[in-house]
Design an enzyme around this catalytic site. Structure first.
Site, PDB file in Angstrom:
ATOM      1  CE  LYS A   4       9.292   5.051  12.952  1.00  0.00           C
ATOM      2  NZ  LYS A   4       9.953   3.804  13.388  1.00  0.00           N
ATOM      3  CG  HIS A  60      11.824   2.321   6.106  1.00  0.00           C
ATOM      4  ND1 HIS A  60      11.423   2.382   7.411  1.00  0.00           N
ATOM      5  CD2 HIS A  60      11.532   1.064   5.700  1.00  0.00           C
ATOM      6  CE1 HIS A  60      10.911   1.213   7.772  1.00  0.00           C
ATOM      7  NE2 HIS A  60      10.961   0.391   6.743  1.00  0.00           N
ATOM      8  CE  LYS A  93       8.629  -0.904   3.544  1.00  0.00           C
ATOM      9  NZ  LYS A  93       9.505  -2.043   3.660  1.00  0.00           N
ATOM     10  CD  GLU A 102       7.036  -4.997  11.854  1.00  0.00           C
ATOM     11  OE1 GLU A 102       8.227  -5.090  11.533  1.00  0.00           O
ATOM     12  OE2 GLU A 102       6.625  -4.209  12.722  1.00  0.00           O
ATOM     13  CG  ASP A 135       8.185   1.252  16.030  1.00  0.00           C
ATOM     14  OD1 ASP A 135       9.198   1.944  15.800  1.00  0.00           O
ATOM     15  OD2 ASP A 135       8.088   0.055  15.685  1.00  0.00           O
ATOM     16  CG  HIS A 166       6.260   3.152   8.907  1.00  0.00           C
ATOM     17  ND1 HIS A 166       7.181   4.074   8.460  1.00  0.00           N
ATOM     18  CD2 HIS A 166       6.945   2.318   9.726  1.00  0.00           C
ATOM     19  CE1 HIS A 166       8.362   3.802   8.994  1.00  0.00           C
ATOM     20  NE2 HIS A 166       8.243   2.742   9.764  1.00  0.00           N
ATOM     21  CE  LYS A 211       7.909  -4.018  16.235  1.00  0.00           C
ATOM     22  NZ  LYS A 211       8.371  -4.018  14.855  1.00  0.00           N
TER      23      LYS A 211
END
Ligand code: BG6
Length: 488
Positions: free
Chosen positions: A156, A186, A190, A224, A243, A248, A341
């Site tokens: 991605k 990804h 998980k 995050e 992003d 996700h 973030k």
């Protein structure tokens, strides 16, 4: 991962080569190569396994092996001799992804008998060139005549908007069968994310409650604690919406909301995820403001002072949106998706808020039940419920906690699982072309809002804080919700 001896035996009939474009990048160094090492030491790779790393820098094979060995001591807990043995199977090709000459050399390096996977971990602007050149040189693709399988794995972000994603898909489909394309997210690798589907569909106690009759709202949070680090050049062009949210978070939403598939087969699962994406529609960007909070971190470590970030950038490092799913199961239930973030803590979880129990009890009003599905860190499931405290003569909240067995929070864990699946040809945990396009379609008004408002309504939050206040999204907005749910 299920150890499948038949599959391992199948490997042994041919060598397997893993080609990594952008092998000197962060992703390959910290995640892909450590994941391959884990696969190797867990006996999930054939003996005749090689890696060909490709990047621009002029490095000899020996220098690259030494560098990889050093990195693996940092990013893997394998012992020195295992790492050394693993690195002896790695070669390196220096060259530019845009140069046809590189592919001619790759062709010579790649055994015609080998099964091969081509992992595009290079900058996204080069995905189309790399995919095209691989096919034009007969290394993989529809016209490739090799007997081993040839698959292409694409990182991605897959495009930066709907038009670009479609263009990339069109190019890929010109040269490749969809079944040989593995678009990676990804988060789907998980452990706790995979568990979501099994948890939902195998528990009689929850399945009947999983709908608008019992659920008040759903929160999907991926917070995050780190900032963007050295990724400024990339991040400043994408922001949190491209992003994290487009991929996700929307994937987490799909797994939380989808209907049970009639079979646990890749396309059945993906068909049902797509149905959810198709049922989401944000209002046009001019009416989107009440559904969206954007933020950017500032002092003590301001985003605009990060390396390679434009000093007047309005890129969002935090985004929260409220989405509604226009189907019978979810009509009127808000899904609040939040990611950012440089926040106070690192935590990813899905919180299912059940409706209040309409009962009057002396000693207190019952609290609404909450089910918290923790993805990271400390994967697990918690259920909050009411119990009676006779000493205090009141209702209080209690919690059932389950930590997940076999859980692993290592950064290569999800990649290990996904790479294994790509090798054995199981695409259930990869994104199909129409899924990525639907996700970009949903994002269009959000991206238009960002581009039209720029600094306006962008909330500046202190790095290390809880982030912008999103209480307006969590509040009841039945009137607005109703107006965008006219399909039912
Ligand atoms: C990546 C994003 O896809 O996911 C990063 O590009 C983000 O910006 C990362 O930090 C988060 O992944 P994880 O597994 O650490 O939650």
């Amino acid at each position: 991962m299920s150890p499948d001896n038949q599959i391992i035996n199948f490997y042994e009939t041919r060598p397997l080569t893993f080609v990594i474009f952008g092998v000197l990048g962060d992703l390959a160094t910290r995640r892909i190569i450590p994941a391959l090492l884990d696969l190797a030491r867990n006996g999930n790779l054939p003996h005749r396994f090689t890696i060909i790393g490709i990047d621009q820098a002029e490095l000899s094979k020996q220098a690259f092996q030494n560098k990889t060995e050093k990195n693996l001591t940092k990013y893997s807990d394998a012992d020195a001799s295992t790492i050394r043995e693993f690195c002896s199977n790695i070669t390196y090709l220096a060259g530019s992804i845009t140069s046809p000459h590189l592919y001619a050399r790759l062709k010579t390096a790649l055994s015609v008998d080998a099964h091969a996977l081509f992992y595009l971990a290079c900058p996204p602007t080069l995905f189309d060139t790399a995919a095209e050149q691989i096919a034009l040189h007969g290394l993989a693709g529809k016209t490739c005549t090799h007997r081993g399988f040839r698959r292409i794995i694409i990182e991605k972000p897959f495009g930066t908007n709907l038009a670009r994603a479609r263009k990339l898909n069109t190019l890929l489909h010109k040269y490749y069968h969809e079944t040989d394309i593995y678009r990676i997210d990804h988060y789907l690798g998980k452990n706790a994310v995979q568990n979501l589907m099994y948890f939902r569909f195998s528990n009689t106690v929850f399945e009947p409650l999983w709908n608008r009759h019992y659920i008040e709202k759903v929160e999907i949070n991926v917070e995050e604690s780190e900032g963007i680090g050295t990724r400024g050049a990339y991040y400043d062009t994408v922001g949190a919406s491209r992003d994290m949210l487009q991929n996700h978070l929307l994937q987490l939403l799909c797994l939380t909301a989808m209907e049970p598939p009639d079979a646990f087969a890749p396309d059945r699962i993906r068909d049902n995820k797509i149905e959810i994406l198709k049922a989401i529609e944000f209002p046009p960007h001019s009416a989107l403001a009440p559904f969206c909070v954007r933020g950017q971190y500032t002092t003590p470590w301001a985003y605009t002072k990060e390396p390679n970030v434009h000093p007047e950038s309005y890129t969002e490092t935090f985004i929260a949106v409220k989405a509604y799913i226009k189907n019978l199961r979810w009509k009127g239930v808000p899904f609040i998706l939040k990611t950012g973030k440089a926040l106070e803590k690192r935590c990813a979880e899905i919180i299912i808020h059940f409706k209040n129990c309409p009962i009057e009890i002396p000693g207190g009003k019952p609290h609404a039940n909450k089910l918290i599905l923790r993805i990271q860190p400390d994967e697990g499931i918690r259920l909050r419920f009411n119990t009676w405290n006779d000493d205090e003569y009141l209702l209080e909240q209690d919690e059932l906690v389950s930590t997940m067995r076999n859980s692993s929070d290592s950064s290569s864990g999800p990649y290990e699982r996904l790479l294994y699946n790509a090798i054995i040809g199981d695409s259930s945990l990869f994104i199909r072309f129409d899924e990525t396009e639907e996700a970009w379609r949903i994002m269009e008004p959000v991206l238009e809002l960002i581009d039209s408002e720029k600094h306006k309504n962008l909330v500046y939050y202190p790095a290390g804080s809880k982030g912008p206040d999103i209480s307006m999204l969590l509040k009841e907005q039945a009137d607005i919700a109703g107006s965008i749910l006219q399909c039912l």
